[in-house]
Design a protein around this motif. Structure first.
Motif, PDB file in Angstrom:
ATOM      1  N   LYS A  35       0.799  -1.225   0.000  1.00  0.00           N
ATOM      2  CA  LYS A  35       0.000   0.000   0.000  1.00  0.00           C
ATOM      3  C   LYS A  35       0.835   1.281   0.000  1.00  0.00           C
ATOM      4  O   LYS A  35       0.377   2.318  -0.483  1.00  0.00           O
ATOM      5  N   ILE A  36       2.055   1.235   0.546  1.00  0.00           N
ATOM      6  CA  ILE A  36       2.871   2.443   0.662  1.00  0.00           C
ATOM      7  C   ILE A  36       3.967   2.483  -0.407  1.00  0.00           C
ATOM      8  O   ILE A  36       4.066   3.440  -1.173  1.00  0.00           O
ATOM      9  N   ILE A  37       4.770   1.451  -0.474  1.00  0.00           N
ATOM     10  CA  ILE A  37       5.882   1.433  -1.423  1.00  0.00           C
ATOM     11  C   ILE A  37       5.421   1.084  -2.832  1.00  0.00           C
ATOM     12  O   ILE A  37       5.821   1.714  -3.814  1.00  0.00           O
ATOM     13  N   GLY A  38       4.584   0.082  -2.950  1.00  0.00           N
ATOM     14  CA  GLY A  38       4.129  -0.345  -4.272  1.00  0.00           C
ATOM     15  C   GLY A  38       4.959  -1.499  -4.802  1.00  0.00           C
ATOM     16  O   GLY A  38       6.149  -1.634  -4.492  1.00  0.00           O
ATOM     17  N   LYS A  39       4.347  -2.330  -5.617  1.00  0.00           N
ATOM     18  CA  LYS A  39       4.982  -3.563  -6.083  1.00  0.00           C
ATOM     19  C   LYS A  39       6.204  -3.324  -6.964  1.00  0.00           C
ATOM     20  O   LYS A  39       7.066  -4.185  -7.072  1.00  0.00           O
ATOM     21  N   LYS A  40       6.295  -2.166  -7.594  1.00  0.00           N
ATOM     22  CA  LYS A  40       7.437  -1.887  -8.460  1.00  0.00           C
ATOM     23  C   LYS A  40       8.740  -1.815  -7.672  1.00  0.00           C
ATOM     24  O   LYS A  40       9.805  -2.210  -8.179  1.00  0.00           O
ATOM     25  N   TYR A  41       8.671  -1.309  -6.445  1.00  0.00           N
ATOM     26  CA  TYR A  41       9.888  -1.102  -5.657  1.00  0.00           C
ATOM     27  C   TYR A  41       9.995  -2.053  -4.459  1.00  0.00           C
ATOM     28  O   TYR A  41      10.748  -1.807  -3.522  1.00  0.00           O
ATOM     29  N   TYR A  42       9.234  -3.105  -4.537  1.00  0.00           N
ATOM     30  CA  TYR A  42       9.252  -4.108  -3.462  1.00  0.00           C
ATOM     31  C   TYR A  42       9.364  -5.490  -4.092  1.00  0.00           C
ATOM     32  O   TYR A  42       8.843  -5.747  -5.179  1.00  0.00           O
ATOM     33  N   THR A  43      10.077  -6.386  -3.404  1.00  0.00           N
ATOM     34  CA  THR A  43      10.122  -7.771  -3.873  1.00  0.00           C
ATOM     35  C   THR A  43      10.151  -8.717  -2.683  1.00  0.00           C
ATOM     36  O   THR A  43      10.532  -8.336  -1.564  1.00  0.00           O
ATOM     37  N   TYR A  44       9.756  -9.959  -2.941  1.00  0.00           N
ATOM     38  CA  TYR A  44       9.609 -10.966  -1.882  1.00  0.00           C
ATOM     39  C   TYR A  44      10.373 -12.222  -2.265  1.00  0.00           C
ATOM     40  O   TYR A  44      10.309 -12.674  -3.413  1.00  0.00           O
ATOM     41  N   PHE A  45      11.109 -12.767  -1.309  1.00  0.00           N
ATOM     42  CA  PHE A  45      11.814 -14.028  -1.514  1.00  0.00           C
ATOM     43  C   PHE A  45      11.330 -15.038  -0.484  1.00  0.00           C
ATOM     44  O   PHE A  45      11.169 -14.710   0.687  1.00  0.00           O
ATOM     45  N   ARG A  46      11.136 -16.248  -0.930  1.00  0.00           N
ATOM     46  CA  ARG A  46      10.648 -17.298  -0.037  1.00  0.00           C
ATOM     47  C   ARG A  46      11.758 -17.878   0.829  1.00  0.00           C
ATOM     48  O   ARG A  46      11.495 -18.466   1.874  1.00  0.00           O
ATOM     49  N   ASN A  47      13.019 -17.725   0.399  1.00  0.00           N
ATOM     50  CA  ASN A  47      14.139 -18.223   1.191  1.00  0.00           C
ATOM     51  C   ASN A  47      15.405 -17.459   0.841  1.00  0.00           C
ATOM     52  O   ASN A  47      15.464 -16.743  -0.172  1.00  0.00           O
ATOM     53  N   LEU A  64      12.516  -2.097  -0.866  1.00  0.00           N
ATOM     54  CA  LEU A  64      12.264  -3.011   0.240  1.00  0.00           C
ATOM     55  C   LEU A  64      12.312  -4.452  -0.249  1.00  0.00           C
ATOM     56  O   LEU A  64      11.679  -4.792  -1.256  1.00  0.00           O
ATOM     57  N   ILE A  65      13.077  -5.264   0.465  1.00  0.00           N
ATOM     58  CA  ILE A  65      13.170  -6.693   0.164  1.00  0.00           C
ATOM     59  C   ILE A  65      12.734  -7.466   1.407  1.00  0.00           C
ATOM     60  O   ILE A  65      13.284  -7.269   2.493  1.00  0.00           O
ATOM     61  N   ILE A  66      11.737  -8.317   1.240  1.00  0.00           N
ATOM     62  CA  ILE A  66      11.246  -9.155   2.334  1.00  0.00           C
ATOM     63  C   ILE A  66      11.601 -10.600   2.037  1.00  0.00           C
ATOM     64  O   ILE A  66      11.407 -11.082   0.924  1.00  0.00           O
ATOM     65  N   CYS A  67      12.146 -11.261   3.040  1.00  0.00           N
ATOM     66  CA  CYS A  67      12.520 -12.666   2.885  1.00  0.00           C
ATOM     67  C   CYS A  67      11.870 -13.488   3.990  1.00  0.00           C
ATOM     68  O   CYS A  67      12.001 -13.169   5.169  1.00  0.00           O
ATOM     69  N   ASP A  68      11.190 -14.537   3.586  1.00  0.00           N
ATOM     70  CA  ASP A  68      10.479 -15.401   4.519  1.00  0.00           C
ATOM     71  C   ASP A  68      11.269 -16.683   4.745  1.00  0.00           C
ATOM     72  O   ASP A  68      12.271 -16.949   4.086  1.00  0.00           O
ATOM     73  N   GLU A  69      10.801 -17.496   5.700  1.00  0.00           N
ATOM     74  CA  GLU A  69      11.417 -18.805   5.972  1.00  0.00           C
ATOM     75  C   GLU A  69      12.907 -18.676   6.234  1.00  0.00           C
ATOM     76  O   GLU A  69      13.726 -19.325   5.597  1.00  0.00           O
ATOM     77  N   LEU A  70      13.260 -17.816   7.182  1.00  0.00           N
ATOM     78  CA  LEU A  70      14.667 -17.590   7.503  1.00  0.00           C
ATOM     79  C   LEU A  70      15.338 -18.832   8.073  1.00  0.00           C
ATOM     80  O   LEU A  70      16.544 -18.922   8.142  1.00  0.00           O
ATOM     81  N   SER A  71      14.554 -19.837   8.466  1.00  0.00           N
ATOM     82  CA  SER A  71      15.121 -21.066   9.028  1.00  0.00           C
ATOM     83  C   SER A  71      16.004 -21.793   8.026  1.00  0.00           C
ATOM     84  O   SER A  71      16.834 -22.609   8.393  1.00  0.00           O
ATOM     85  N   THR A  72      15.847 -21.500   6.735  1.00  0.00           N
ATOM     86  CA  THR A  72      16.677 -22.147   5.719  1.00  0.00           C
ATOM     87  C   THR A  72      18.122 -21.704   5.800  1.00  0.00           C
ATOM     88  O   THR A  72      18.989 -22.275   5.160  1.00  0.00           O
ATOM     89  N   PHE A  73      18.409 -20.684   6.592  1.00  0.00           N
ATOM     90  CA  PHE A  73      19.744 -20.110   6.672  1.00  0.00           C
ATOM     91  C   PHE A  73      20.573 -20.634   7.832  1.00  0.00           C
ATOM     92  O   PHE A  73      21.798 -20.545   7.824  1.00  0.00           O
ATOM     93  N   ASN A 115       9.950 -18.578  11.763  1.00  0.00           N
ATOM     94  CA  ASN A 115       9.204 -19.236  12.834  1.00  0.00           C
ATOM     95  C   ASN A 115      10.138 -19.789  13.908  1.00  0.00           C
ATOM     96  O   ASN A 115       9.707 -20.508  14.806  1.00  0.00           O
ATOM     97  N   HIS A 116      11.426 -19.445  13.808  1.00  0.00           N
ATOM     98  CA  HIS A 116      12.433 -19.963  14.735  1.00  0.00           C
ATOM     99  C   HIS A 116      13.250 -18.811  15.296  1.00  0.00           C
ATOM    100  O   HIS A 116      13.435 -17.781  14.655  1.00  0.00           O
ATOM    101  N   LYS A 117      13.809 -19.017  16.495  1.00  0.00           N
ATOM    102  CA  LYS A 117      14.548 -17.959  17.185  1.00  0.00           C
ATOM    103  C   LYS A 117      16.049 -17.968  16.919  1.00  0.00           C
ATOM    104  O   LYS A 117      16.717 -16.970  17.152  1.00  0.00           O
ATOM    105  N   ASP A 118      16.595 -19.077  16.484  1.00  0.00           N
ATOM    106  CA  ASP A 118      18.047 -19.219  16.420  1.00  0.00           C
ATOM    107  C   ASP A 118      18.582 -19.185  14.992  1.00  0.00           C
ATOM    108  O   ASP A 118      19.548 -19.858  14.660  1.00  0.00           O
ATOM    109  N   THR A 119      17.956 -18.398  14.129  1.00  0.00           N
ATOM    110  CA  THR A 119      18.350 -18.416  12.725  1.00  0.00           C
ATOM    111  C   THR A 119      19.362 -17.341  12.359  1.00  0.00           C
ATOM    112  O   THR A 119      20.081 -17.474  11.379  1.00  0.00           O
ATOM    113  N   ILE A 120      19.434 -16.268  13.125  1.00  0.00           N
ATOM    114  CA  ILE A 120      20.377 -15.187  12.843  1.00  0.00           C
ATOM    115  C   ILE A 120      21.507 -15.212  13.868  1.00  0.00           C
ATOM    116  O   ILE A 120      21.265 -15.333  15.060  1.00  0.00           O
TER     117      ILE A 120
END
Length: 327
Positions: A35-47, A64-73, A115-120
């Motif tokens: 709603k604020i940035i817009g899809k042109k300047y935002y992207t999403y990664f699943r891992n 803005l870059i959003i990354c989900d499922e940080l447990s893969t790291f 969904n995990h605490k010890d990924t970073i």
């Protein structure tokens, strides 16, 4: 958030962890990104694997870059180093298959969900990149709450008001490196403190408090190490007194002056005679670099005496030759 909107790289990243259904994606992805940035300047990664791939052009020219499922790291040190550079770098390499790479401006801000605490791994007190937060579970899977929330998210007037609120904020004296010491961040720092730093701090604080002797053979140091990892649930990485002492001497340079021939019970052995000056210097140095649990710190240390670890059922494996204390 204003830095992102005015095209300034924050050089820090938000990390949010929670149980499934807590709604950690709602604000940054469903509201701020869409709603604020817009899809042109935002992207999403699943891992993170897709995010850090060298041919990933999706991350270029984004605010803005959003990354989900940080447990893969978890545990991937190479990926962590790449990620740290991506968070702070102001230029990035655009590399397409079959085309020579070239540099472009990089203003991307990063948000990570897990969904995990010890990924970073927040390595030591000097880290200036990660803002770790635990999302509230108060409304976890509460349909009534989230239905009402998404009504507001879909309201264009709400997005417009929020945008003007952010843009009118005075950030003249704002410093992104003043990172809040949240409980998640403290726990991540503790988990990232090297085992040998924890061991040497426990050993030196016990010596400083006169709970154990300052003069110790290499086998005594090794016996204390085996007691330490068994008592506090760490992995015993070093399998002999020689391998442990070699690592200690290389990692803690100041203790080299304390490593010498000793006469213990009428026997010439290799070991350490730790001076008060060395003890204080190493303790101060480690306290500046890392965060330690209360049971290790000088003001709250428990009394672990010689008898405590002498009574453990350890088998001393004193090796011949280079692994032996004896000359």
């Amino acid at each position: 958030l204003k830095l992102i909107l005015i095209g300034k790289k924050p050089k820090t990243a938000f990390v949010f962890d929670s149980l499934d259904g807590a709604g950690k994606n709602c604000f940054f992805q469903d509201f701020f990104a869409y709603k604020i940035i817009g899809k042109k300047y935002y992207t999403y990664f699943r891992n993170l694997k897709d995010l850090t791939d060298k041919f990933s052009i999706l991350r270029c020219n984004k605010s803005l870059i959003i990354c989900d499922e940080l447990s893969t790291f978890a545990g991937d040190h190479k990926t962590m180093d790449v990620l740290k550079s991506m968070i702070t770098q102001e230029e990035t390499k655009l590399e397409k298959k079959g085309i020579d790479p070239y540099n472009i401006k990089d203003l991307s801000a990063f948000v990570f969900f897990s969904n995990h605490k010890d990924t970073i791994q927040v390595k030591g007190k000097g880290d200036r990149r990660y803002i770790l937060n635990e999302c509230s579970y108060k409304y976890c899977k509460n349909k009534e709450y989230f239905n009402a929330l998404f009504e507001q998210i879909e309201d264009e007037e709400c997005a417009c008001n929020f945008f003007h609120y952010i843009m009118n904020m005075d950030i003249t004296d704002f410093n992104t490196e003043n990172i809040p010491d949240t409980e998640d961040r403290k726990n991540a720092q503790l988990n990232s403190t090297p085992i040998l730093s924890k061991f040497i701090m426990m050993l030196f604080n016990n010596i400083k408090n006169q709970f154990i002797d300052s003069e110790m053979s290499s086998s005594e140091v090794y016996k204390y190490y085996k007691w330490f990892v068994k008592t506090f649930g760490d992995t015993q990485k070093y399998t002999s007194s020689a391998s442990l002492c070699k690592k200690l001497l290389s990692q803690f340079i100041k203790i080299k002056s304390c490593y010498k021939k000793l006469n213990i019970n009428g026997k010439q052995v290799r070991g350490f005679n730790f001076s008060k000056n060395v003890l204080n210097n190493v303790i101060d140095e480690q306290n500046k670099r890392f965060l330690f649990e209360d049971y290790i710190t000088n003001d709250k240390i428990k009394k672990y005496s010689n008898n405590d670890y002498n009574n453990c059922n350890f088998v001393d494996d004193l090796e011949d030759g280079i692994d032996s204390d004896s000359d």
